[in-house]
Design a protein around this motif. Structure first.
Motif, mmCIF file in Angstrom:
data_model
loop_
_atom_site.group_PDB
_atom_site.id
_atom_site.type_symbol
_atom_site.label_atom_id
_atom_site.label_comp_id
_atom_site.label_asym_id
_atom_site.label_seq_id
_atom_site.Cartn_x
_atom_site.Cartn_y
_atom_site.Cartn_z
ATOM 1 N N UNK A 1 0.795 -1.125 0.007
ATOM 2 C CA UNK A 1 -0.018 -0.074 -0.032
ATOM 3 C C UNK A 1 0.942 1.454 -0.037
ATOM 4 N N UNK B 1 -4.615 4.606 3.473
ATOM 5 C CA UNK B 1 -6.005 4.913 2.779
ATOM 6 C C UNK B 1 -5.839 4.157 1.338
ATOM 7 N N UNK B 2 -4.879 3.992 0.958
ATOM 8 C CA UNK B 2 -4.696 3.458 -0.520
ATOM 9 C C UNK B 2 -4.966 2.037 -0.773
ATOM 10 N N UNK B 3 -5.267 1.528 -1.793
ATOM 11 C CA UNK B 3 -5.545 0.100 -2.287
ATOM 12 C C UNK B 3 -4.250 -0.631 -2.268
ATOM 13 N N UNK B 4 -4.569 -2.107 -1.997
ATOM 14 C CA UNK B 4 -3.461 -2.855 -2.152
ATOM 15 C C UNK B 4 -3.085 -3.203 -3.485
ATOM 16 N N UNK B 5 -2.242 -2.535 -3.960
ATOM 17 C CA UNK B 5 -2.213 -2.487 -5.695
ATOM 18 C C UNK B 5 -1.273 -3.303 -6.071
ATOM 19 N N UNK C 1 -0.008 -7.807 -5.015
ATOM 20 C CA UNK C 1 -0.069 -8.671 -4.050
ATOM 21 C C UNK C 1 0.942 -9.851 -4.509
ATOM 22 N N UNK C 2 1.330 -10.604 -3.351
ATOM 23 C CA UNK C 2 2.079 -11.662 -3.757
ATOM 24 C C UNK C 2 1.306 -12.854 -4.356
ATOM 25 N N UNK D 1 -12.168 0.259 -2.084
ATOM 26 C CA UNK D 1 -11.228 -0.371 -3.239
ATOM 27 C C UNK D 1 -11.947 -1.803 -3.615
ATOM 28 N N UNK E 1 -11.421 -5.539 -5.456
ATOM 29 C CA UNK E 1 -10.482 -6.496 -5.733
ATOM 30 C C UNK E 1 -11.308 -7.905 -6.578
#
Lengths: 118, 108
Positions: free
Chosen positions: A98, A102-106, A108-109, B33, B35
């Motif tokens: 992140x 407040x931001x997205x999880x952009x 990922x593993x 957000x 997903x």
């Protein structure tokens, strides 16, 4: 581009400590928040906690007493330790990035499956 | 703690529009957000900050957020859109990230 890769044992005995590491490649671990998220089989996503690159942490209140997240900037890695595990901790464990809380999880593993069983 | 409520499942025919809701107390004041997660794969970000799309995500994916409901809209649904979709926010009161329970999108 930045990639994340989880590593660690796939099988942990009840009451022992689960330990996972996430290696960041293609970019620096600095200036981001680094997160652990898990997903029990057939269930939804659960945020475990995060660490800012300088070491500040925040944890899910339901796991707080058992969780430790740490960072090693020299190795571009961050780690998860979850103590006193039970079968309820069996899950796919993901690390993610992140920019701010407040931001997205952009990013990922791919995830790593951990089974708690004797 | 903050709760996000999603319908367990949504079904839509190919070419139609799918709308997946995410309910939460005054969620309109938060950044939402979304997903997408296909079986055996890690989640992928499809909408961030209520309505923005990451590069590489088709324009068919859009989002909105107002009042107590955020919505992910998928236009001209394709078979490849079949997946689980999760909404997520940051809850400042508990200092934690929160996910909705997930919605399984079925393309008929």
């Amino acid at each position: 581009q930045v990639q994340l890769q989880e590593s660690g044992p796939g099988l942990v005995k009840p009451s022992e400590t689960l330990s996972l590491t996430c290696t960041v490649s293609g970019g620096s671990i600095s200036t981001y928040y680094w997160t652990w998220i898990r997903q029990p089989p057939g269930k939804g996503l659960e945020w475990i906690g995060h660490i800012y690159y300088i070491g500040t942490t925040s944890y899910n209140s339901s796991l707080k007493s058992r969780v430790t997240i740490s960072v090693d900037t020299s190795k571009n890695q961050f780690s998860l330790r979850l103590s006193s595990v039970t079968a309820a901790d069996t899950a796919e464990y993901y690390c993610a990035r992140q920019a701010t809380i407040f931001d997205a999880f952009d990013i990922w593993g791919q995830g790593t499956m951990v089974t708690v069983s004797s | 703690s903050y709760v996000l409520t999603q319908p367990p499942s949504v079904s839509v025919a190919p070419g139609q529009t799918a709308r997946i809701t995410c309910g939460g107390n005054n969620i309109g004041s938060k950044s939402v957000h979304w997903y997408q997660q296909k079986p055996g794969q890690a989640p992928v970000l499809v909408v961030y900050d209520d309505s923005d799309r990451p590069s590489g995500i088709p324009e068919r994916f859009s989002g909105s957020n107002s009042g107590n409901t955020a919505t992910l809209t998928i236009s001209r649904v394709e078979a490849g859109d079949e997946a689980d979709y999760y909404c997520q926010v940051w809850d400042s009161s508990s200092d934690s990230a929160v996910f909705g329970g997930g919605t399984q999108l079925t393309v008929l």
